[in-house]
Design an enzyme around this catalytic site. Structure first.
Site, PDB file in Angstrom:
ATOM      1  N   GLU A  22       1.559  40.886  76.864  1.00 49.75           N
ATOM      2  CA  GLU A  22       0.675  41.371  76.149  1.00 49.75           C
ATOM      3  C   GLU A  22       0.137  41.505  75.107  1.00 49.75           C
ATOM      4  OE1 GLU A  22      -1.096  43.829  77.963  1.00 49.75           O
ATOM      5  OE2 GLU A  22      -0.522  43.172  80.175  1.00 49.75           O
ATOM      6  N   TRP A  24      -1.073  38.019  74.475  1.00 49.70           N
ATOM      7  CA  TRP A  24      -3.090  37.993  74.534  1.00 49.70           C
ATOM      8  C   TRP A  24      -3.984  38.516  73.585  1.00 49.70           C
ATOM      9  CZ3 TRP A  24      -6.230  38.207  78.665  1.00 49.70           C
ATOM     10  CH2 TRP A  24      -5.610  37.526  80.005  1.00 49.70           C
ATOM     11  N   TRP A  76     -30.064  41.551  82.219  1.00 51.08           N
ATOM     12  CA  TRP A  76     -29.813  42.384  81.774  1.00 51.08           C
ATOM     13  C   TRP A  76     -30.532  43.834  81.995  1.00 51.08           C
ATOM     14  CZ3 TRP A  76     -24.958  42.381  82.494  1.00 51.08           C
ATOM     15  CH2 TRP A  76     -24.202  41.019  81.905  1.00 51.08           C
ATOM     16  N   ASN A 112      -5.879  50.779  77.803  1.00 51.59           N
ATOM     17  CA  ASN A 112      -6.113  49.545  78.027  1.00 51.59           C
ATOM     18  C   ASN A 112      -6.829  49.489  79.611  1.00 51.59           C
ATOM     19  OD1 ASN A 112      -6.951  46.668  77.076  1.00 51.59           O
ATOM     20  ND2 ASN A 112      -5.744  46.064  79.061  1.00 51.59           N
ATOM     21  N   TRP A 146     -23.829  43.267  77.978  1.00 51.02           N
ATOM     22  CA  TRP A 146     -22.132  43.556  78.122  1.00 51.02           C
ATOM     23  C   TRP A 146     -22.047  43.474  75.741  1.00 51.02           C
ATOM     24  CZ3 TRP A 146     -20.460  39.672  74.098  1.00 51.02           C
ATOM     25  CH2 TRP A 146     -20.792  38.008  74.475  1.00 51.02           C
ATOM     26  N   TRP A 167     -14.083  42.330  76.217  1.00 54.38           N
ATOM     27  CA  TRP A 167     -15.674  42.356  77.186  1.00 54.38           C
ATOM     28  C   TRP A 167     -16.154  41.057  77.864  1.00 54.38           C
ATOM     29  CZ3 TRP A 167     -18.664  46.723  77.625  1.00 54.38           C
ATOM     30  CH2 TRP A 167     -18.123  48.297  77.123  1.00 54.38           C
TER      31      TRP A 167
END
Length: 567
Positions: free
Chosen positions: A369, A372, A401, A436, A454, A477
């Site tokens: 993690e 990342w 969108w 998360n 987004w 995202w």
């Protein structure tokens, strides 16, 4: 060929069919940013036609190396603090300290607050408040070592390089050190500063400190940058096993080698800059709550790291569950630079009997993690257009969108009628932090259920999170909207009810943050209007679902499929 037209701020509409619409919602044309980049320009970065900012930075160093190497130390050495507000394990600070010690001259700390940068980067009041509180602690820690920390506010961010030159000249310092930041604006600023320093007789040295493994070091067998996490992580682990020095923690500086209190006495009295008006908390109770939840400074970050590692063996099994303290909550300390990722991985390795790629599953899962964060910064450096309102899969920019503001406001307020989504958004508003697993669920819901761009969610998170970090936030995202580096196709759509049942099985998390549903018993808590608890929910003012998940899933699949085909 689409014709250009002028937008409300006088800029050209470039290539995007909804440029005016997205601009109206503050997505594309935010302060200090140009209009959205074209897909063709993104491809030019991919093909190497356009120079990446990291390449501009490297070129500046190469072309000024002779001038830089000819410079010798003068009256002082300066370390420019940015997103590295700590003494422990700070690469550039240690470099600066060594030069000061070698020449027996004072070390000076420098911090410049840029309100324009805070606005451009959408920094939240909570993140700004944490930064300023951390500066208070850093000033005290440096003061104990007789190192002054000079701080000021610079109104125009374009003037920062020249201002740094002026300060160095004022102090008689011709050695300047700083840790690199990898966003486009910051790399371009550093490239400019390198050349300015060379022209003005100042040696500017930077260090890769933000990542455990610097961007550009890892590449596939074909010599390409990784765009998928799993093979990148295997390469990351292999590299660290072969090059353990990258996990060596830098020593803390000790007492200032020069007599700083004699020559720079006034710098010790420098106050921490005031909070810019547009970055102040508008809720005193929330400010107090956030400050209690996240005390500032590296001492707290290191204490929390040690405390977490004592129980991290259960992390792999428990990290996705929403009730209880199942995660480290160290992200604000990483984001503010109070804690280095290198220290975190080194400490986890130590707790895991000296191993980073095998051993206790909890430690390995947590190291993954932390990794990342490195991965998303590597992606940012190689694909810089993601800093410019584009997604990694830029062909999905033109998805049809929705810009339904009623839906967006319901999502933001935690009033969608989907309990887990609403609990997560209310947690964000109350604490400036979100689990998360919840981040994945609410981002998927915004983009796949509400079909909203987004970039509205990405911006909203940055404006509210205490741990807002551009690379990680953008990466998250991208995952939630299926527009990022994640290799899973767009038909991965989280079902918010199933996610709730799986990760909040007893509904404790929901009942904590959605008081309207505290009277709902059993599994009806996950979908009260579907499972016979609608009367209780309605009586307490909890809304019915604003969309039907199954129907919206079908609509999302069609829209993504059309975008993928270029329809």
């Amino acid at each position: 060929m689409r014709q250009k037209r002028k937008l409300s701020n006088g800029a050209d509409e470039r290539y995007h069919p909804n440029a005016q619409q997205t601009a109206d919602f503050g997505i594309v044309l935010r302060d200090f940013y140009p209009p959205e980049m074209s897909n063709a320009r993104c491809e030019a970065y991919n093909s190497g036609i356009l120079e990446r900012p990291i390449e501009s930075w490297q070129k500046a160093y190469t072309e000024t190396s002779a001038q830089q190497n000819a410079m010798t130390a003068n009256a002082a050495v300066v370390h420019w603090f940015k997103s590295d507000l700590r003494l422990h394990d700070n690469r550039a600070l240690q470099m600066a300290y060594r030069v000061a010690r070698e020449h027996k001259i004072p070390l000076i700390g420098l911090y410049i607050l840029s309100p324009e940068d805070l606005t451009a980067h959408l920094s939240s009041p909570a993140r700004v408040d944490l930064t300023l509180r951390t500066l208070e602690q850093l000033k005290r820690d440096l003061g104990e070592l007789d190192v002054p920390l000079y701080m000021e506010t610079q109104a125009c961010r374009k003037d920062i390089p020249r201002r740094i030159i002026n300060l160095c000249q004022e102090w008689g310092a011709n050695h300047l050190f700083a840790n690199l930041e990898y966003e486009v604006d910051e790399l371009r600023r550093e490239a400019k500063l390198i050349r300015l320093c060379a022209e003005n007789g100042i040696r500017f040295e930077t260090a890769h400190d933000m990542c455990v493994v610097p961007p550009g070091v890892l590449s596939s067998q074909q010599g390409r940058q990784y765009a998928v996490y799993s093979p990148w992580f295997r390469s990351w682990l292999a590299f660290l096993n072969e090059n353990p020095e990258y996990l060596e923690v830098s020593e803390d500086p000790t007492s200032n080698p020069g007599d700083a209190r004699r020559y720079f006495k006034e710098l010790f009295e420098c106050p921490v800059p005031a909070t810019p008006e547009n970055k102040r908390f508008d809720d005193v109770e929330k400010a107090d709550r956030v400050r209690r939840a996240f005390p500032a400074g590296e001492h707290e970050g290191l204490r929390r790291l040690e405390e977490f590692l004592e129980k991290a063996t259960a992390y792999d099994d428990e990290r996705n569950f929403l009730s209880g303290e199942t995660t480290s909550k160290l992200s604000p300390y990483f984001a503010s630079g109070s804690l280095s990722a290198r220290t975190a991985v080194a400490k986890a390795r130590e707790a895991n009997a000296g191993k980073i790629s095998r051993g206790e599953a909890g430690y390995i899962s947590w190291i993954s993690e932390v990794a990342w964060r490195d991965f998303y910064k590597h992606v940012l450096v190689h694909w810089p257009f993601i800093c410019m309102n584009k997604c990694f899969k830029f062909e999905f920019t033109n998805i049809d969108w929705s810009y339904n503001n009623t839906h967006f406001e319901a999502w933001a307020a935690g009033k969608t009628g989907y309990p887990l989504v609403d609990a997560a958004m209310r947690q964000l508003h109350a604490t400036a932090w979100m689990h998360n697993r919840c981040r994945m669920v609410v981002s998927s819901f915004l983009c796949k259920d509400l079909l909203i761009d987004w970039r509205r969610g990405e911006r909203y998170f940055m404006e509210h999170l205490i741990d807002g970090d551009f690379a990680s936030n953008h990466g998250g995202w991208g995952f939630g909207s299926s527009t990022g580096v994640d290799p899973q196709p767009y038909f991965r759509i989280f079902n918010p009810i199933r996610q709730s049942e799986r990760f909040d099985p007893d509904g404790e998390f929901i009942r904590r943050w959605v008081p309207e549903l505290r009277g709902v018993e059993g599994n009806a808590i996950h979908a009260p209007y579907e499972r016979g608890a609608g009367d209780i929910a309605r009586a307490n003012g909890y809304p019915e679902p604003i969309v039907d998940h199954a129907r919206q899933r079908g609509v999302a699949l069609r829209k993504y499929k059309d975008a993928a085909r270029g329809a």
